[in-house]
Design an enzyme around this catalytic site. Structure first.
Site, PDB file in Angstrom:
ATOM      1  N   GLY A  15       0.843  -1.186   0.000  1.00  0.00           N
ATOM      2  CA  GLY A  15       0.000   0.000   0.000  1.00  0.00           C
ATOM      3  C   GLY A  15       0.880   1.238   0.000  1.00  0.00           C
ATOM      4  O   GLY A  15       2.083   1.164  -0.246  1.00  0.00           O
ATOM      5  N   HIS A  26       9.444  -4.394  -3.799  1.00  0.00           N
ATOM      6  CA  HIS A  26       8.792  -3.606  -4.849  1.00  0.00           C
ATOM      7  C   HIS A  26       9.020  -2.112  -4.618  1.00  0.00           C
ATOM      8  O   HIS A  26       9.327  -1.372  -5.559  1.00  0.00           O
ATOM      9  CB  HIS A  26       7.296  -3.935  -4.873  1.00  0.00           C
ATOM     10  CG  HIS A  26       6.533  -3.257  -5.955  1.00  0.00           C
ATOM     11  ND1 HIS A  26       5.677  -2.214  -5.715  1.00  0.00           N
ATOM     12  CD2 HIS A  26       6.493  -3.473  -7.290  1.00  0.00           C
ATOM     13  CE1 HIS A  26       5.138  -1.822  -6.855  1.00  0.00           C
ATOM     14  NE2 HIS A  26       5.617  -2.574  -7.830  1.00  0.00           N
ATOM     15  N   ASP A  48       6.805  -4.395 -11.241  1.00  0.00           N
ATOM     16  CA  ASP A  48       5.439  -4.853 -10.982  1.00  0.00           C
ATOM     17  C   ASP A  48       5.303  -6.353 -11.226  1.00  0.00           C
ATOM     18  O   ASP A  48       4.706  -7.074 -10.422  1.00  0.00           O
ATOM     19  CB  ASP A  48       4.444  -4.084 -11.851  1.00  0.00           C
ATOM     20  CG  ASP A  48       4.258  -2.637 -11.418  1.00  0.00           C
ATOM     21  OD1 ASP A  48       4.823  -2.227 -10.380  1.00  0.00           O
ATOM     22  OD2 ASP A  48       3.533  -1.910 -12.129  1.00  0.00           O
TER      23      ASP A  48
END
EC number: 3.1.1.4
Length: 122
Positions: free
Chosen positions: A29, A47, A89
């Site tokens: 998030g 990430h 991603d």
């Protein structure tokens, strides 16, 4: 682009990206701090680090191109920066898939107040 990231999570991990990973642990998030809580949260930490290394474009907003070849996601396009975003991603979505067996609902909507430990370096 964050919506494309969600699409890759759906394709690779077979999960709703925002629902499953939008509010998970200390790193999945917006933002991120502290120690990753488990393998899935570590996917998000890596990430975030990957996005941090991207220069010359905006990982959260720039649209990239990719294709599916023999069940694999192949990042493409002429822009190396956007290709790098796609690879960040894709790799995170693969990480999510590979760690589905340890996904723990106790880290869903995990209170950020428990993410106070010093972050490890990327």
């Amino acid at each position: 682009h964050l919506l494309q990231f969600g699409d890759l999570i759906n394709k690779i991990a077979r999960r709703n990206g925002i629902l499953y990973y939008g509010f998970y642990g200390c790193y999945c998030g917006l933002g991120g701090r502290g120690r990753p809580q488990d393998a899935t949260d570590r996917c998000c930490f890596v990430h975030d680090c990957c996005y941090g290394k991207v220069t010359g474009c905006d990982p959260k907003n720039d649209i990239y191109t990719y294709s599916e070849e023999n069940g694999a996601i192949v990042c493409g396009g002429d822009n190396p920066c956007k290709k790098e975003i796609c690879e960040c991603d894709r790799d995170a979505a693969i990480c999510f898939r590979d760690n589905l067996d340890t996904y723990d609902n106790k880290y869903w909507f995990f209170p950020r107040k428990y993410c106070k430990e010093e972050s490890e370096p990327c």
